[in-house]
Design an enzyme around this catalytic site. Structure first.
Site, mmCIF file in Angstrom:
data_model
loop_
_atom_site.group_PDB
_atom_site.id
_atom_site.type_symbol
_atom_site.label_atom_id
_atom_site.label_comp_id
_atom_site.label_asym_id
_atom_site.label_seq_id
_atom_site.Cartn_x
_atom_site.Cartn_y
_atom_site.Cartn_z
ATOM 1 N N SER A 1 0.822 -1.200 0.000
ATOM 2 C CA SER A 1 0.000 0.000 0.000
ATOM 3 C C SER A 1 0.855 1.249 0.000
ATOM 4 O O SER A 1 0.331 2.349 -0.149
ATOM 5 C CB SER A 1 -0.935 0.007 1.204
ATOM 6 N N HIS B 1 -3.586 -3.299 -5.587
ATOM 7 C CA HIS B 1 -3.794 -2.937 -4.179
ATOM 8 C C HIS B 1 -5.249 -3.109 -3.763
ATOM 9 O O HIS B 1 -6.124 -2.322 -4.144
ATOM 10 C CB HIS B 1 -3.332 -1.489 -3.949
ATOM 11 N N GLU C 1 -6.710 -0.648 -6.569
ATOM 12 C CA GLU C 1 -5.837 0.297 -7.277
ATOM 13 C C GLU C 1 -4.824 -0.513 -8.079
ATOM 14 O O GLU C 1 -4.215 -1.447 -7.546
ATOM 15 C CB GLU C 1 -5.103 1.211 -6.287
ATOM 16 N N ASN D 1 -4.773 5.664 0.077
ATOM 17 C CA ASN D 1 -4.057 5.733 1.352
ATOM 18 C C ASN D 1 -3.380 7.084 1.562
ATOM 19 O O ASN D 1 -3.201 7.515 2.702
ATOM 20 C CB ASN D 1 -3.035 4.599 1.458
#
Ligand code: 3HC
Length: 294
Positions: free
Chosen positions: A131, A152, A164, A202
């Protein structure tokens, strides 16, 4: 199709067998996602107890679904029948794509990618669900950076729709398109994101979680902050509930990477987050994090 992109992506590589490395929360969820979509899954962990933990996680989820009238014991047995656990990375020799979900630690991941390069068949896609670590560096650890890509997932992976997809300047267009098609095939929504720490979600989410901890350090009640966010922003969970789902160790590792890459003073990990990790209060997985689950 991936959100915000053109024609539906096509599988440019045959994907029948999927490998997953890791046995934690993310890895277990990812194994479930692929097996649920009908793929054979070979998953690799560091001990039989860890492999059993993956089956335990999936069994619990499927039992809960069955109790709600979604799926049957037969579906569960068929899904579990598609799983092969191994303590040897060599078991990944025949898979078409590997998704690694081991600890968020660059040295460990570099060592893994060197192994995957040695073990996996030519043309296998090597994906990471990191991440916050640089996917370019993971690609450079192999002799086949064109086959390395970020995929991700979010926690809990069986529920969260978003994936992602992160290409590097070396990732081939065919690998990108195949992973976007595969993402759609497992019922997820793919978005392309750049190879920067935190990608899209994130990078926005963790500074907010970190700020929530700092707000609590200033004296605001955890439950009040959780309730305020749920009531106003429409989030399903408040920041402390979410931190406990993600795991404080994972959150700290991500926040450290964001701080290292962007250097924003506000990105410095909150002292309480560091203290929680040192105390082993990692969240739901240990029974206690910001909230108590015992
Ligand atoms: N595994 C599998 N399924 C799960 C699950 C789990 N751990 N937790 C919940 N579910 C399923 C339930 O079975 C239920 O399924 P159903 O609708 O088919 O019956 C559904 O999810 C909803 O669950 P509940 O009704 O029990 O509870 P909620 O409505 O509160 O949903 C939640 C739980 C889906 C976790 C929801 O609270 C949520 O979306 N929370 C936010 C999660 C989030 O933001 N995740 C992203 C974190 S960031 C991240 O992952 C980054 C990474 O890099 C670490």
């Amino acid at each position: 199709a991936a959100a915000g992109e053109g024609a539906a992506p096509q599988l440019k590589h045959d994907i029948a067998k999927v490998g997953v490395v890791g046995t934690g929360t993310m890895a277990s969820g990812i194994v479930q996602v692929f097996a649920q979509a009908g793929y054979e899954v070979v998953y690799v962990g560091r001990g039989q107890d860890k492999l059993d933990g993956v089956v335990g996680y999936i069994t619990k989820n499927l039992d809960r679904a069955i109790a709600k009238g979604k799926g049957t014991e037969g579906d569960k047995d068929a899904l579990l029948g598609r799983l092969t656990g191994s303590t040897e990375r060599e078991a990944l020799g025949g898979v078409d794509i590997v998704v690694e979900a081991i600890a968020e630690d660059l040295e460990l991941k570099l060592e893994l990618f060197r192994d995957l390069d040695r073990i996996c068949k030519p043309g296998a896609i090597l994906a990471t669900t990191t991440s916050s670590l640089p996917i370019t560096k993971l690609g450079e650890a192999t002799g086949r950076p064109q086959d390395v890509i970020g995929m991700h997932f979010f926690n809990p992976a069986p529920v969260m729709k978003l994936v992602e997809i992160i290409t590097t300047s070396a990732t081939s267009a065919d690998v990108d398109e195949t992973v976007r098609a595969l993402t759609a095939n497992v019922g997820k929504v793919g978005v392309s994101a750049g190879d920067r720490a935190g990608f899209i979600v994130n990078l926005l989410l963790f500074p907010y979680l970190n700020d929530a901890i700092k707000l609590a350090e200033g004296g605001e009640e955890l439950a009040t902050i959780d309730a305020a966010i749920k009531e106003t922003a429409g989030f399903p969970m408040g920041p402390f509930e979410l931190l406990d789902v993600v795991g404080n160790d994972v959150s700290l590792a991500i926040q450290k990477e964001l701080y290292a890459e962007f250097g924003e003073p506000g990105f410095e990990p909150a002292a309480t987050l560091v203290a929680k990790v040192e105390a082993g209060e990692l969240g739901r997985k240990t029974g206690k994090g910001f909230h108590d689950y015992s």
